[in-house]
Design an enzyme around this catalytic site. Structure first.
Site, PDB file in Angstrom:
ATOM      1  N   LYS A 206       0.873  -1.169   0.000  1.00 50.26           N
ATOM      2  CA  LYS A 206       0.000   0.000   0.000  1.00 50.26           C
ATOM      3  C   LYS A 206       0.909   1.217   0.000  1.00 50.26           C
ATOM      4  O   LYS A 206       1.544   1.537   1.008  1.00 50.26           O
ATOM      5  CB  LYS A 206      -0.886  -0.020   1.248  1.00 50.26           C
ATOM      6  CG  LYS A 206      -1.896   1.089   1.313  1.00 50.26           C
ATOM      7  CD  LYS A 206      -2.844   0.834   2.475  1.00 50.26           C
ATOM      8  CE  LYS A 206      -3.920   1.886   2.586  1.00 50.26           C
ATOM      9  NZ  LYS A 206      -3.432   3.252   2.644  1.00 50.26           N
TER      10      LYS A 206
ATOM     11  N   CYS B 100      18.988  34.006  26.090  1.00 49.88           N
ATOM     12  CA  CYS B 100      18.997  33.474  24.725  1.00 49.88           C
ATOM     13  C   CYS B 100      20.375  32.892  24.406  1.00 49.88           C
ATOM     14  O   CYS B 100      21.390  33.569  24.603  1.00 49.88           O
ATOM     15  CB  CYS B 100      18.648  34.590  23.750  1.00 49.88           C
ATOM     16  SG  CYS B 100      18.851  34.098  22.030  1.00 49.88           S
TER      17      CYS B 100
HETATM   18  S1  IVH Z   1      -6.876  -0.706  -3.969  1.00 45.24           S
HETATM   19  C1  IVH Z   1     -11.612   0.733  -3.427  1.00 45.24           C
HETATM   20  N1  IVH Z   1      -4.283  -0.951  -3.916  1.00 45.24           N
HETATM   21  O1  IVH Z   1      -4.929   3.182  -0.320  1.00 45.24           O
HETATM   22  C2  IVH Z   1     -10.245   1.240  -3.337  1.00 45.24           C
HETATM   23  N2  IVH Z   1      -5.231   0.979  -2.945  1.00 45.24           N
HETATM   24  O2  IVH Z   1      -8.099   2.547   0.992  1.00 45.24           O
HETATM   25  C3  IVH Z   1      -9.299   0.255  -3.922  1.00 45.24           C
HETATM   26  N3  IVH Z   1      -3.587   2.568  -2.082  1.00 45.24           N
HETATM   27  O3  IVH Z   1      -7.259   5.312  -1.254  1.00 45.24           O
HETATM   28  C4  IVH Z   1      -7.929   0.613  -3.594  1.00 45.24           C
HETATM   29  N4  IVH Z   1      -1.790   1.421  -2.613  1.00 45.24           N
HETATM   30  O4  IVH Z   1      -5.351   5.384  -2.842  1.00 45.24           O
HETATM   31  C5  IVH Z   1      -5.343  -0.192  -3.564  1.00 45.24           C
HETATM   32  N5  IVH Z   1      -1.994  -1.299  -3.986  1.00 45.24           N
HETATM   33  C6  IVH Z   1      -3.025  -0.538  -3.644  1.00 45.24           C
HETATM   34  C7  IVH Z   1      -2.868   0.694  -2.997  1.00 45.24           C
HETATM   35  C8  IVH Z   1      -4.005   1.433  -2.658  1.00 45.24           C
HETATM   36  C9  IVH Z   1      -2.235   2.529  -2.055  1.00 45.24           C
HETATM   37  C10 IVH Z   1      -4.396   3.669  -1.508  1.00 45.24           C
HETATM   38  C11 IVH Z   1      -5.562   4.071  -2.384  1.00 45.24           C
HETATM   39  C12 IVH Z   1      -6.768   4.040  -1.478  1.00 45.24           C
HETATM   40  C13 IVH Z   1      -6.271   3.525  -0.178  1.00 45.24           C
HETATM   41  C14 IVH Z   1      -7.006   2.254   0.218  1.00 45.24           C
END
Ligand code: IVH
Length: 674
Positions: free
Chosen positions: A117, A411
């Site tokens: 993520k 200071c």
């Molecule tokens: S899938 C329905 N995959 O993390 C949303 N999100 O809540 C599907 N993010 O706002 C998201 N890396 O901006 C997904 N490999 C990844 C991600 C990712 C970062 C962010 C995305 C989202 C939040 C997840």
């Protein structure tokens, strides 16, 4: 000393007020306060949280990336809402998630994809006939800002998809825009050189950059993009997330590194999550967890969606990173406002991608509360905020000789007495000529958002202050070529450039000048409100508290501070000195016409100007009596064109309307006639 109950109460009140405004804004689409007032609430909350780190909380609205649509971007509706995922924090939650999924789709083993993520900001891309036609921020989930021009500057956003002809007419991809640690460091080198503020947080910096109106600045910043979702995969005959990643890679996207297909179910996912967590330290970018997705798209419909998030995926969040290190010394830093901040210098330690060498201890109360001493071993953590802070001391490891920290009475820079009013947590040096304050004020004055003096960054300021050439800001405007040419880091050309940079700033618009003065509570927004309301420096200098407080968006505390500055001996002396040294802030005029070089003229702006922002060019034109109109017609007097002008330029050429560049516009305004 514990946080005062009044402060706690105010923080609570601000959070609930802001949440309420967010709800009205996002859910009801019916905001009840103007943006400046909303920003002021956020600013106040941020300041309180900064001064009282123990009050910080991941639920605070300050921890969320700003999602209000920004002025200046067209709004676009998303073809499907941009949702987020539910968060979990341990393996048990992942097993529960798996159980829910298995129950809903009636399978024994569900294959999942685990992806890092990335800690950035979401972006939706639309390709037509393989060509990038639209990029939009998440916004409120239903509509976002059209940031296509900015997205086009990102190397890892393909402008054309590979595999011409193989793609369906429309391809929609969602992913994350982020900055690597190295990218941020590279940007900060430039910021430091120019004396601009240092960016601490890659996520906020990426989000802020993506929403900048000046595409030429965005282009200089090393933003990156990874895709994580292919929308309407059935259009492309893609049946699973794993295949979607392959499809995206084939189309020349860089897919999230270390993505894994786990065919053996949730225990394999849990092992993968652990593996990825161990990798975290060695990754070149910030990651706050692992996203776990059901692989087969055929199940997505039956799994469904809650109001906020789909049930086919979940985000496993890593715990905040924590390490121990040793406090080598506690140093007192004196800022431009005289605030004395204790800073712990620690033995360098790698934490979440950067090497931590120092951590702010904020104020004397904070040091006392945590009882941090030189020589102590301490726990350091980076919160979601990426700013390292000391969580606590490992008391068992304290050396016998460690002495309790005491805030000095004088200071550390100028030796004058320090002051700490009873109701405040901040200790201040109240000597306005203290070299540390002069240095801080000068750096702020020259910084890009203030007077934007080219060549006058932190290092040059240091040289000028230590060599005695600049004892006050006004001295900068009296510098001569021969004063600086022999100084360290200068030669003929750089000395000329600095003088030219200083000269070019003499007539910056009033709002920039007001911001540059560093008056307490006067940031950019307030400076713009003041300049808009009073127009000229003379008018503002004469204003009383009532008339300043009458400006929409300005409350009594700000008004007091402003009037106090203009009536104080120091404030008056500084302004007189600046004016005498040849600084003449350009008046700011709203609407009504003034007598000037462009009186009665109608101008159209198109494209990106090299130095002026659109709003600045508009103010400068209006300040010279001109009017900025949107469409080119026979009644247009001039078209001002910058980089990548639109169809307006072509139209101007067709109608034979004179076209000006930024330089010519500036000359016209300065020279007093066409
Ligand atoms: S899938 C329905 N995959 O993390 C949303 N999100 O809540 C599907 N993010 O706002 C998201 N890396 O901006 C997904 N490999 C990844 C991600 C990712 C970062 C962010 C995305 C989202 C939040 C997840």
């Amino acid at each position: 000393m514990a946080v005062k109950p009044a402060v706690k109460k105010r923080v609570k009140q601000l959070r609930s007020e802001i949440e309420e405004h967010n709800r009205r804004y996002f859910v009801d689409a019916d905001p009840v306060i103007p943006d400046v007032e909303y920003d002021a609430l956020m600013d106040e909350l941020r300041a309180l949280e900064e001064a009282n780190p123990e009050l910080r909380s991941p639920d605070s609205p300050t921890m969320r990336v700003g999602e209000r649509p920004s002025e200046g971007f067209a709004q676009v509706e998303h073809s499907a809402p941009m949702l987020s995922l539910d968060n979990t924090y341990n393996a048990e939650d992942l097993r529960d998630f798996d159980e829910r999924v298995r129950k809903l789709i009636d399978l024994d083993t569900v294959p999942y994809v685990a992806e890092l993520k990335l800690d950035g900001v979401g972006l939706a891309l639309r390709y037509e006939q393989g060509r990038l036609v639209l990029a939009a921020t998440r916004g409120n989930g239903r509509t976002g800002d059209d940031v296509t021009r900015n997205a086009e500057t990102i190397d890892t956003v393909p402008k054309m998809l590979r595999g011409d002809g193989r793609h369906a007419p429309v391809v929609e991809v969602r992913g994350e825009v982020y900055l690597t640690y190295e990218g941020l460091a590279q940007m900060n080198e430039g910021q430091e050189e120019r004396g601009d503020r240092i960016f601490a947080n890659p996520r906020n910096t990426a989000a802020g950059t993506l929403k900048m109106l000046d595409t030429s600045v965005v282009a200089t910043r090393p933003l990156q993009f990874v895709p994580f979702q292919l929308l309407f995969p059935e259009r492309h005959g893609v049946l699973s997330q794993w295949k979607a990643l392959a499809y995206l890679r084939e189309a020349t996207f860089t897919i999230p590194p270390h993505s894994r297909l786990c065919t053996r179910g949730i225990e394999e996912v849990i092992a993968t999550v652990e593996e990825l967590q161990n990798l975290r330290d060695s990754l070149p970018f910030g990651t706050d967890g692992v996203v776990v997705k059901v692989n087969e798209f055929e199940w997505y419909d039956s799994l469904g969606t809650t109001s906020k998030s789909p049930r086919w995926g979940i985000a496993y969040k890593f715990p905040a990173e924590r390490k121990t290190t040793r406090v080598e010394s506690i140093f007192l830093s004196v800022g431009r406002t005289g605030a004395v901040t204790p800073i712990a210098f620690v033995e360098p330690v790698g934490l979440a991608g950067t090497v931590v060498r120092r951590a702010s201890l904020h104020n004397a109360d904070e040091v006392a509360r945590k009882d941090v001493r030189e020589g102590d071993t301490v726990w350091i953590e980076k919160s979601g905020d990426i700013i390292p802070y000391i969580v606590g001391v490992v008391k068992e490891e304290r050396p016998k000789s460690a002495k309790k920290f005491v805030m000095p009475d004088v200071c550390p820079v100028c030796g004058e007495a320090l002051d700490r009013p009873d109701e405040e947590v901040v200790t201040r040096c109240i000597n306005p000529s203290c070299a540390a304050q002069v240095r801080g004020r000068m750096i702020h004055f020259a910084s890009r958002n203030a007077m934007d003096i080219d060549g006058l960054g932190a290092k040059v300021v240091d040289t000028l202050v230590t060599e005695g050439f600049a004892k006050s800001i006004a001295d900068v405007y009296r510098l001569k070529h021969e004063d600086i040419v022999n100084l360290e880091r200068f030669a003929e050309k750089s000395a000329d450039n600095l003088i030219a940079g200083i000269d070019a700033s003499r007539n910056r618009p009033l709002d920039r000048f007001l911001h540059a003065l560093g008056i307490r509570h006067v940031g950019r927004t307030v400076a713009e409100l003041l300049a808009g309301a009073f127009g000229t420096l003379e008018a503002l200098r004469k204003a009383d508290v009532e008339s300043v407080a009458a400006v929409e968006g300005i409350g009594p505390v700000i008004a007091d501070s402003v009037v106090h500055f203009f009536s104080s001996e120091g404030g008056r002396a500084l302004l007189d000195d600046l004016l005498a040294a040849g600084v003449a802030p350009a008046p700011v005029v709203r609407g009504e016409s003034v007598d000037g070089a462009l009186s009665g003229k109608r101008l159209v702006l198109t494209g990106t100007l090299p130095t002026w922002k659109r709003s600045e060019a508009k103010r400068a034109i209006e300040g010279a009596g001109g009017k900025v109109v949107s469409g080119v017609s026979k009644a247009t007097d001039y078209v001002v064109a910058g980089e990548s002008p639109g169809s307006k330029l072509a139209k101007a050429e067709k109608l034979g309307i004179p076209v000006l560049g930024e330089g010519e516009l500036m000359e016209l305004i300065a020279g007093g006639g066409a």
